[in-house]
Design a protein around this motif. Structure first.
Motif, mmCIF file in Angstrom:
data_model
loop_
_atom_site.group_PDB
_atom_site.id
_atom_site.type_symbol
_atom_site.label_atom_id
_atom_site.label_comp_id
_atom_site.label_asym_id
_atom_site.label_seq_id
_atom_site.Cartn_x
_atom_site.Cartn_y
_atom_site.Cartn_z
ATOM 1 N N LEU A 12 0.829 -1.210 0.000
ATOM 2 C CA LEU A 12 0.000 0.000 0.000
ATOM 3 C C LEU A 12 0.861 1.258 0.000
ATOM 4 O O LEU A 12 0.511 2.264 -0.636
ATOM 5 C CB LEU A 12 -0.924 0.013 1.228
ATOM 6 N N LEU A 13 1.969 1.185 0.722
ATOM 7 C CA LEU A 13 2.844 2.357 0.815
ATOM 8 C C LEU A 13 3.621 2.593 -0.482
ATOM 9 O O LEU A 13 4.134 3.695 -0.711
ATOM 10 C CB LEU A 13 3.831 2.176 1.984
ATOM 11 N N ASN A 14 3.744 1.551 -1.311
ATOM 12 C CA ASN A 14 4.471 1.681 -2.587
ATOM 13 C C ASN A 14 3.542 1.273 -3.726
ATOM 14 O O ASN A 14 3.836 0.371 -4.512
ATOM 15 C CB ASN A 14 5.725 0.796 -2.572
ATOM 16 N N PHE A 15 2.401 1.923 -3.776
ATOM 17 C CA PHE A 15 1.313 1.556 -4.681
ATOM 18 C C PHE A 15 1.758 1.595 -6.152
ATOM 19 O O PHE A 15 2.343 2.565 -6.604
ATOM 20 C CB PHE A 15 0.159 2.551 -4.479
ATOM 21 N N ASP A 16 1.489 0.508 -6.895
ATOM 22 C CA ASP A 16 1.731 0.534 -8.336
ATOM 23 C C ASP A 16 0.591 -0.212 -9.038
ATOM 24 O O ASP A 16 -0.318 -0.737 -8.402
ATOM 25 C CB ASP A 16 3.089 -0.057 -8.696
ATOM 26 N N LYS A 17 0.638 -0.264 -10.359
ATOM 27 C CA LYS A 17 -0.462 -0.846 -11.124
ATOM 28 C C LYS A 17 -0.617 -2.347 -10.894
ATOM 29 O O LYS A 17 -1.717 -2.894 -10.924
ATOM 30 C CB LYS A 17 -0.266 -0.563 -12.618
ATOM 31 N N ARG A 18 0.497 -3.032 -10.710
ATOM 32 C CA ARG A 18 0.409 -4.475 -10.465
ATOM 33 C C ARG A 18 -0.351 -4.745 -9.177
ATOM 34 O O ARG A 18 -1.206 -5.640 -9.109
ATOM 35 C CB ARG A 18 1.804 -5.090 -10.384
ATOM 36 N N PHE A 19 -0.021 -3.974 -8.150
ATOM 37 C CA PHE A 19 -0.718 -4.149 -6.875
ATOM 38 C C PHE A 19 -2.183 -3.747 -7.014
ATOM 39 O O PHE A 19 -3.063 -4.383 -6.422
ATOM 40 C CB PHE A 19 -0.037 -3.323 -5.788
#
Length: 568
Positions: free
Chosen positions: A370-377
């Motif tokens: 959550l803290l390093n949100f990207d499209k894969r997540f």
């Protein structure tokens, strides 16, 4: 390449050990004739009544979930000649006694073999009359059993009477059918390794995550059942693997292949078709040309439906059966959704299914991601959240119904592992694997040795006097009732205040799925427990105490069985 082969081999070895060990648990065996009938002479006298009542049921239940006619009354009695003595026996009791020769101790496992037996290949009739489990599972399993029969590993007989006299041969069908599902799950763990590799780009990190995947307690336990819950994960993982290949390479062909595997997933278990959502999300989030999004979605949905229907043509041919079965399945959860279920699912069911270690690190890596949100997540999150809420609200008290979300949980762990120090993740995964392996093995050990039901049944036959009144809260069934000589006793079904039975045989299912053990003790206030049969998960003296309100499906291997006696 040598290193990768070695790592995959370790995954396979661990998978075989945990998913095959004790796989013949609770299957019909020849000793059940003695436990339930007492002697072969009584079985001989029961064959024709058991056969006629069995055929009546097959004629009435054309498809899975079909309602019985209103005039079908299992309390009706048949006058039987048992060793020269006339005896009235209810249809319900005849059905129950027959079930111990044909059914395992796992609930509803016989549904698959029943479906296969309704097909008639010589007349090109492959209608399963059962659609919750799809043709991707049923047809491949049927082929597998046929191959096994060619090598004399199992015996396939159309005459059901054969299995009355040789229940061990029926047990072989259960054993090899379970093995079929376990093999496919081990393949899913191999594919999951390659899926992790696409995310982490690190062989050893992917190896450890895949070791956790193959050691997950819920998966290991359900490889020991004749059901497609772990089998179907092979197609789910393949779908996700090609989904992530599309994310990396942006080739539409990978999307189509991913959609086909989603259709195959649904063709093994209806609920696994939800994985198509991952394909749709990948198109929306990663499609380079916005004007191609709708076209790709239509193409993938068409591929998904086509893959499902090609492997399940009788959905169209027997459309009304399919719809009626869907309504029947829906009745399982009708008006049962609640936030209490969701809470229990989050804090108890998942903790058992994943194991405490994986449950904890999934939470840890979820917040890291959550803290390093990207499209894969985001892709994983868009699938995980609705699945989590739906299955939590509706099936929260069970473990296995929610397996579709487990691969997404492991994807969260894999994504999170790439966002922190690699050495720290390796240390965490190594420790969690050891703990998970021990926890899973302790539960797998429950499948080995004599089943607690057989032990209880033998005690009843030897210690409760003949012609004594023995009470049961529900009709006898192999998954919840010990196998004992029903004709030897006066069997009374109902609550104690109605039957006034001298003895009562109670299974853990009846308080786990009912109110509680405390309420059960109140119900039997005039009775004392004279014998308790139980078996706790353990490894090298390390025991894992089971809570009284464990998930509904967690006590299948060896439920606690209590024998109560009325105070004089």
């Amino acid at each position: 390449m040598i290193r990768r082969t070695f790592l995959i081999l370790v995954i396979v070895i661990v998978g075989i050990f945990l998913h095959v060990k004790g796989i013949d648990w609770g299957v019909p065996k020849d000793y059940r004739i003695d436990l339930v009938f007492g002697e072969i002479g009584i079985l001989n006298d029961m064959v024709e009544p058991m056969l006629s009542t069995h055929m009546n049921l097959r004629e009435m239940q054309i498809y899975y979930g079909a309602e019985y006619p209103p005039d079908y009354d299992t309390s009706k009695e048949m006058l039987l000649n048992i060793k020269g003595v006339k005896k009235k026996v209810s249809i319900e009791l005849i059905n129950s006694m027959r079930s111990y020769l044909l059914r395992s101790y796992g609930a509803d496992e016989q549904a698959v073999l029943s479906s296969l037996s309704k097909m008639n290949p010589s007349k090109m009739d492959f209608n399963p009359h059962f659609f919750e489990y799809g043709g991707v599972y049923l047809y491949l399993l049927g082929c597998f059993l046929k191959i096994c029969s060619l090598f004399d590993m199992v015996e396939l007989k159309s005459d059901i009477k054969y299995y009355f006299f040789y229940p061990g041969k029926m047990g072989d069908l259960y054993k090899f059918s379970r093995l079929f599902g376990a093999i496919f799950f081990i393949f899913s763990a191999i594919f999951f390794y390659f899926l992790c590799l696409k995310i982490t780009k690190d062989e050893f990190l992917s190896f450890l995550i895949s070791l956790l995947f193959v050691s997950t307690p819920g998966f290991a336990l359900w490889s020991h059942y004749l059901k497609p819950y772990t089998y179907g994960l092979f197609y789910v993982v393949c779908c996700l693997y090609f989904n992530f290949k599309y994310i990396d390479e942006k080739r539409v062909s990978w999307l189509v292949l991913s959609s086909c595997f989603a259709g195959f997933a649904m063709g093994s278990l209806l609920s696994y078709g939800f994985v198509i959502l991952a394909v749709i999300c990948a198109i929306i989030l990663f499609c380079i040309k916005s004007n191609e999004i709708l076209k790709n979605i239509i193409l993938c949905c068409a591929s998904f439906v086509l893959a499902y229907l090609i492997t399940n043509p009788y959905v169209l041919i027997s459309w009304h059966e399919f719809i009626n079965e869907i309504h029947y399945i829906g009745s399982y959860w009708k008006n049962s959704a609640s936030f209490e279920n969701l809470k229990y699912f989050s804090t108890v069911s998942l903790k058992y299914g994943l194991g405490l270690g994986i449950w904890l690190i999934s939470i840890l890596y979820f917040f890291i991601s959550l803290l390093n949100f990207d499209k894969r997540f985001l892709l994983v999150l868009l699938c995980l959240v609705p699945f989590f809420v739906y299955f939590g609200l509706n099936t929260g008290k069970w473990v296995h119904y929610a397996f579709i979300i487990y691969p997404f949980i492991f994807l969260v762990i894999a994504i999170g592992a790439t966002l922190i120090n690699k050495k720290l993740s390796l240390m965490i995964f190594s420790f969690v694997f050891v703990w998970t392996f021990v926890f899973t093995l302790s539960h797998v050990n429950l499948f080995e040795g004599e089943n607690i039901r057989a032990v209880a049944g033998r005690w009843i036959n030897e210690n409760i006097p003949a012609r004594e009144s023995v009470g049961l809260l529900e009709a006898p069934s192999p998954w919840r009732t010990p196998p004992f000589q029903y004709l030897k006793y006066n069997i009374l079904i109902g609550s104690p205040e109605k039957t006034m039975a001298q003895y009562y045989v109670i299974s853990e299912y009846q308080w786990v799925r009912g109110s509680s053990l405390l309420e059960m003790r109140k119900l039997f206030a005039d009775y004392d427990i004279v014998k308790e049969f139980s078996k706790q998960p353990a490894f090298l003296g390390w025991k894992f105490t089971q809570r009284q309100d464990i998930p509904y499906d967690w006590c299948h291997p060896n439920p606690v069985i209590l024998i109560w006696k009325k105070r004089n």
